[in-house]
Enzyme design. Structure first.
Site, PDB file in Angstrom:
ATOM      1  CB  SER A  36      37.875  39.228  26.508  1.00 59.57           C
ATOM      2  OG  SER A  36      37.657  40.256  27.453  1.00 59.57           O
ATOM      3  CG  PHE A  87      33.003  46.247  36.951  1.00 59.98           C
ATOM      4  CD1 PHE A  87      33.785  46.561  38.051  1.00 59.98           C
ATOM      5  CD2 PHE A  87      31.631  46.124  37.123  1.00 59.98           C
ATOM      6  CE1 PHE A  87      33.212  46.750  39.297  1.00 59.98           C
ATOM      7  CE2 PHE A  87      31.051  46.310  38.367  1.00 59.98           C
ATOM      8  CZ  PHE A  87      31.836  46.622  39.453  1.00 59.98           C
ATOM      9  CB  SER A 131      43.337  51.896  38.763  1.00 60.80           C
ATOM     10  OG  SER A 131      44.490  51.393  39.397  1.00 60.80           O
ATOM     11  CB  THR A 133      47.494  52.400  38.415  1.00 65.57           C
ATOM     12  OG1 THR A 133      48.782  52.212  37.883  1.00 65.57           O
ATOM     13  CG2 THR A 133      46.499  52.550  37.302  1.00 65.57           C
ATOM     14  CE1 TYR A 155      43.895  48.740  33.701  1.00 64.87           C
ATOM     15  CE2 TYR A 155      45.455  49.338  35.435  1.00 64.87           C
ATOM     16  CZ  TYR A 155      44.191  48.926  35.050  1.00 64.87           C
ATOM     17  OH  TYR A 155      43.217  48.721  35.997  1.00 64.87           O
ATOM     18  CE  LYS A 159      40.999  50.927  34.465  1.00 62.91           C
ATOM     19  NZ  LYS A 159      39.629  50.481  34.146  1.00 62.91           N
ATOM     20  CG  LEU A 206      51.779  39.638  46.842  1.00 63.47           C
ATOM     21  CD1 LEU A 206      53.038  38.829  46.586  1.00 63.47           C
ATOM     22  CD2 LEU A 206      52.056  40.736  47.883  1.00 63.47           C
ATOM     23  CG  ASP A 302      56.576  46.961  41.405  1.00 68.18           C
ATOM     24  OD1 ASP A 302      55.599  47.157  40.653  1.00 68.18           O
ATOM     25  OD2 ASP A 302      56.804  45.871  41.955  1.00 68.18           O
TER      26      ASP A 302
HETATM   27  P1  NAD Z   1      38.354  41.185  35.073  1.00 68.72           P
HETATM   28  O1  NAD Z   1      39.201  41.003  33.884  1.00 68.72           O
HETATM   29  O2  NAD Z   1      38.157  40.021  35.991  1.00 68.72           O
HETATM   30  O3  NAD Z   1      36.917  41.730  34.642  1.00 68.72           O
HETATM   31  C1  NAD Z   1      36.715  42.504  33.481  1.00 68.72           C
HETATM   32  C2  NAD Z   1      35.557  41.900  32.724  1.00 68.72           C
HETATM   33  O4  NAD Z   1      35.298  42.704  31.568  1.00 68.72           O
HETATM   34  C3  NAD Z   1      35.838  40.480  32.228  1.00 68.72           C
HETATM   35  O5  NAD Z   1      34.741  39.641  32.534  1.00 68.72           O
HETATM   36  C4  NAD Z   1      36.002  40.643  30.708  1.00 68.72           C
HETATM   37  O6  NAD Z   1      35.572  39.496  30.012  1.00 68.72           O
HETATM   38  C5  NAD Z   1      35.128  41.858  30.455  1.00 68.72           C
HETATM   39  N1  NAD Z   1      35.496  42.667  29.276  1.00 68.72           N
HETATM   40  C6  NAD Z   1      36.711  43.158  28.944  1.00 68.72           C
HETATM   41  N2  NAD Z   1      36.636  43.867  27.793  1.00 68.72           N
HETATM   42  C7  NAD Z   1      35.343  43.840  27.410  1.00 68.72           C
HETATM   43  C8  NAD Z   1      34.630  44.399  26.318  1.00 68.72           C
HETATM   44  N3  NAD Z   1      35.251  45.112  25.373  1.00 68.72           N
HETATM   45  N4  NAD Z   1      33.303  44.184  26.224  1.00 68.72           N
HETATM   46  C9  NAD Z   1      32.660  43.443  27.160  1.00 68.72           C
HETATM   47  N5  NAD Z   1      33.277  42.890  28.211  1.00 68.72           N
HETATM   48  C10 NAD Z   1      34.605  43.085  28.330  1.00 68.72           C
HETATM   49  O7  NAD Z   1      38.958  42.415  35.900  1.00 68.72           O
HETATM   50  P2  NAD Z   1      38.615  42.945  37.365  1.00 68.72           P
HETATM   51  O8  NAD Z   1      39.805  42.694  38.216  1.00 68.72           O
HETATM   52  O9  NAD Z   1      37.292  42.483  37.803  1.00 68.72           O
HETATM   53  O10 NAD Z   1      38.593  44.504  37.080  1.00 68.72           O
HETATM   54  C11 NAD Z   1      37.394  45.192  36.792  1.00 68.72           C
HETATM   55  C12 NAD Z   1      37.706  46.639  36.518  1.00 68.72           C
HETATM   56  O11 NAD Z   1      38.385  47.202  37.639  1.00 68.72           O
HETATM   57  C13 NAD Z   1      38.611  46.888  35.316  1.00 68.72           C
HETATM   58  O12 NAD Z   1      38.167  48.068  34.682  1.00 68.72           O
HETATM   59  C14 NAD Z   1      39.972  47.091  35.933  1.00 68.72           C
HETATM   60  O13 NAD Z   1      40.792  47.878  35.117  1.00 68.72           O
HETATM   61  C15 NAD Z   1      39.598  47.818  37.216  1.00 68.72           C
HETATM   62  N6  NAD Z   1      40.593  47.674  38.286  1.00 68.72           N
HETATM   63  C16 NAD Z   1      40.949  46.437  38.715  1.00 68.72           C
HETATM   64  C17 NAD Z   1      41.886  46.312  39.735  1.00 68.72           C
HETATM   65  C18 NAD Z   1      42.317  44.954  40.239  1.00 68.72           C
HETATM   66  O14 NAD Z   1      43.262  44.877  40.992  1.00 68.72           O
HETATM   67  N7  NAD Z   1      41.637  43.864  39.889  1.00 68.72           N
HETATM   68  C19 NAD Z   1      42.470  47.451  40.306  1.00 68.72           C
HETATM   69  C20 NAD Z   1      42.065  48.707  39.840  1.00 68.72           C
HETATM   70  C21 NAD Z   1      41.124  48.807  38.829  1.00 68.72           C
HETATM   71  C1  UD1 Z   2      49.642  46.330  40.081  1.00 68.55           C
HETATM   72  C2  UD1 Z   2      49.690  47.188  38.836  1.00 68.55           C
HETATM   73  C3  UD1 Z   2      48.704  48.335  38.979  1.00 68.55           C
HETATM   74  C4  UD1 Z   2      47.311  47.814  39.253  1.00 68.55           C
HETATM   75  C5  UD1 Z   2      47.337  46.919  40.486  1.00 68.55           C
HETATM   76  C6  UD1 Z   2      45.975  46.328  40.669  1.00 68.55           C
HETATM   77  C7  UD1 Z   2      52.007  46.964  38.019  1.00 68.55           C
HETATM   78  C8  UD1 Z   2      53.309  47.658  37.806  1.00 68.55           C
HETATM   79  N1  UD1 Z   2      51.050  47.685  38.643  1.00 68.55           N
HETATM   80  O1  UD1 Z   2      50.078  47.131  41.129  1.00 68.55           O
HETATM   81  O2  UD1 Z   2      48.671  49.105  37.811  1.00 68.55           O
HETATM   82  O3  UD1 Z   2      46.405  48.875  39.468  1.00 68.55           O
HETATM   83  O4  UD1 Z   2      48.316  45.890  40.315  1.00 68.55           O
HETATM   84  O5  UD1 Z   2      45.919  45.333  41.586  1.00 68.55           O
HETATM   85  O6  UD1 Z   2      51.803  45.828  37.616  1.00 68.55           O
HETATM   86  N2  UD1 Z   2      54.958  41.364  44.158  1.00 68.55           N
HETATM   87  C9  UD1 Z   2      55.896  40.395  44.416  1.00 68.55           C
HETATM   88  N3  UD1 Z   2      55.826  39.213  43.725  1.00 68.55           N
HETATM   89  C10 UD1 Z   2      54.843  38.957  42.785  1.00 68.55           C
HETATM   90  C11 UD1 Z   2      53.894  39.961  42.537  1.00 68.55           C
HETATM   91  C12 UD1 Z   2      53.982  41.164  43.232  1.00 68.55           C
HETATM   92  O7  UD1 Z   2      56.776  40.559  45.252  1.00 68.55           O
HETATM   93  O8  UD1 Z   2      54.848  37.859  42.196  1.00 68.55           O
HETATM   94  C13 UD1 Z   2      55.006  42.622  44.934  1.00 68.55           C
HETATM   95  C14 UD1 Z   2      55.127  43.883  44.093  1.00 68.55           C
HETATM   96  O9  UD1 Z   2      56.459  44.202  43.868  1.00 68.55           O
HETATM   97  C15 UD1 Z   2      54.395  44.899  44.994  1.00 68.55           C
HETATM   98  C16 UD1 Z   2      53.328  44.065  45.707  1.00 68.55           C
HETATM   99  O10 UD1 Z   2      53.770  42.723  45.613  1.00 68.55           O
HETATM  100  O11 UD1 Z   2      55.269  45.417  45.951  1.00 68.55           O
HETATM  101  C17 UD1 Z   2      51.944  44.168  45.074  1.00 68.55           C
HETATM  102  O12 UD1 Z   2      52.049  43.866  43.690  1.00 68.55           O
HETATM  103  P1  UD1 Z   2      50.741  43.770  42.755  1.00 68.55           P
HETATM  104  O13 UD1 Z   2      49.771  42.834  43.362  1.00 68.55           O
HETATM  105  O14 UD1 Z   2      51.208  43.485  41.372  1.00 68.55           O
HETATM  106  O15 UD1 Z   2      50.076  45.203  42.836  1.00 68.55           O
HETATM  107  P2  UD1 Z   2      50.667  46.665  42.493  1.00 68.55           P
HETATM  108  O16 UD1 Z   2      52.132  46.640  42.386  1.00 68.55           O
HETATM  109  O17 UD1 Z   2      50.086  47.610  43.467  1.00 68.55           O
END
Ligand code: NAD
Ligand code: UD1
Length: 345
Positions: A36, A87, A131, A133, A155, A159, A206, A302
């Site tokens: 997805s 994940f 997360s 978050t 979201y 978690k 970001l 934020d």
């Molecule tokens: P991602 O979207 O790249 O990876 C998630 C994967 O799960 C994708 O390949 C998607 O196709 C698959 N997926 C989603 N729903 C599914 C389902 N119902 N059945 C089977 N597959 C499914 O995201 P990511 O950044 O790699 O994040 C991985 C995990 O880490 C997530 O649980 C996310 O919430 C958590 N997380 C991510 C971040 C971040 O900044 N990327 C931060 C904190 C937590």
């Molecule tokens: C976001 C999510 C958080 C998630 C995390 C994962 C929101 C409100 N929160 O948090 O739930 O766990 O990502 O990576 O979306 N910024 C800019 N310009 C941009 C994008 C971001 O200035 O185009 C700033 C934001 O205001 C922040 C910082 O960059 O200060 C980081 O932003 P981002 O990468 O979205 O991460 P989080 O805010 O930590």
């Protein structure tokens, strides 16, 4: 010892990097992904980089019959699944506000379906992508794992709810073990430049926004607020290299195999805060490309600053982040510049 693992969402950004770390540590991951938010090409690249074949099932974590067949087939082949690294989830905060039920269904319902199938197959170890978050507005920084849980969007609530589900599930005994990893802000890419983050549409976060500006896909970065109470007024976060985060999962799988604690949660971060403008400057240095910026108003929801106390992860998992902001930027730039359109190159 058998080391077969089920990795849900293994084709995603963090999952794909973790596959490489798990394979390097001697594990045999079986991936379940519904694509997805990812593409099959990711797994082909993991195979190229690791030199290993990656077993893969296309399907959904909410499909109980599929999960039963998968666990049974692995057990019958003499390689029962030892641990699930979970994940698979939806992860866009704004989308979760607009469509909360899709998030509760996939992230919470999907996890309970998975745990029920694990119970039927007697699979007892679980590592969960949580997360930072879950903490919400900081009462005090750095966040420790004891910080109150108070997410500010659906979201984040998925978690927090899954963590509670895991606590209750693991407390039912039979050596069940659940480890929740509270990620801070993973950025960067595999050092090879072959794996990285490939967001669909306009990036929410970001770092991928910065890399897309650098490669000419976006005109300029919008800085969301420069009037926070931080050193330069822009938001501060704890960015960690996705390869460090991947290593944290190997440590968590090992920990699940040895701990007596049914449930534990760990912060995975560096413990250091970096502002938006500091990250932009570091990226400009690493890439040699100037990033045009325009300051806008704050993004609703934020917080000013967030960073981890990662001491517990070091003590219990033996994990700490090793890679610098410079390395995150250099690796992220290598990925973006060599794959301007992500995996569709
Ligand atoms: P991602 O979207 O790249 O990876 C998630 C994967 O799960 C994708 O390949 C998607 O196709 C698959 N997926 C989603 N729903 C599914 C389902 N119902 N059945 C089977 N597959 C499914 O995201 P990511 O950044 O790699 O994040 C991985 C995990 O880490 C997530 O649980 C996310 O919430 C958590 N997380 C991510 C971040 C971040 O900044 N990327 C931060 C904190 C937590
Ligand atoms: C976001 C999510 C958080 C998630 C995390 C994962 C929101 C409100 N929160 O948090 O739930 O766990 O990502 O990576 O979306 N910024 C800019 N310009 C941009 C994008 C971001 O200035 O185009 C700033 C934001 O205001 C922040 C910082 O960059 O200060 C980081 O932003 P981002 O990468 O979205 O991460 P989080 O805010 O930590």
């Amino acid at each position: 010892m058998d080391k077969t693992l089920l990795v849900t969402g293994g084709a995603g950004y963090i999952g794909s990097h973790t596959l490489l770390a798990l394979i390097a540590a001697g594990y045999r991951p079986v991936v379940l992904d519904n694509f997805s938010n990812s593409v099959p090409e990711v797994l082909r690249r993991v195979e190229q980089l690791s030199g290993a074949q990656v077993e893969f099932v296309e399907g959904d974590i909410r499909d109980a019959g599929l999960l039963d067949r998968l666990f049974q087939q692995k057990a019958a082949s003499g390689n029962p699944v030892q641990c699930v690294v979970h994940f698979a989830a939806l992860k866009a905060v704004g989308e979760s506000v607009a469509n909360p039920l899709a998030y509760y269904d996939n992230n919470v319902g999907g996890t309970t379906t998975l745990l029920q199938a694990m119970d039927r197959a007697q699979v007892r170890h679980f590592v969960f992508s949580s997360s930072a978050t879950v903490y919400g507005e900081p009462v005090a920084l750095p966040y420790t794992e004891q910080h109150r849980i108070a997410p500010t969007n659906p979201y984040g609530w998925t978690k927090a709810m899954v963590e509670q589900v895991l606590r209750d599930w693991a407390a039912t005994g039979e050596q069940r073990r659940a480890v929740a990893l509270r990620y801070f802000n993973p950025i960067g890419a595999h050092a090879s430049g072959r794996l990285g983050e490939a967001p669909q549409g306009i990036p929410n976060n970001l770092f991928p926004f910065i890399t897309q500006v650098a490669v000419g896909k976006r005109e300029r970065l919008m800085v969301f607020g420069d009037d926070y109470e931080t050193a330069d007024g822009t938001g501060v976060r704890d960015y960690l290299h996705v390869e460090d985060l991947a290593d944290g999962h190997v440590r968590a799988v090992e920990y699940a195999g040895r701990t007596e604690a049914p449930f534990a949660a760990f912060n995975l971060g560096t413990g250091k805060g970096t502002s938006v403008l500091q990250l932009v400057r570091a990226f400009e240095q690493a890439s040699g490309v100037a990033i045009a910026c325009t300051v806008l108003a704050r993004r609703p929801g934020d917080i000013a600053s967030a960073w981890a106390d990662p001491a517990l992860a070091y003590r219990e998992l033996g994990w700490k982040a090793e890679r610098s902001i410079e390395q995150m930027c250099a690796d992220g730039w290598r990925w973006q510049s060599q794959n301007p359109d992500g995996y569709s190159n």
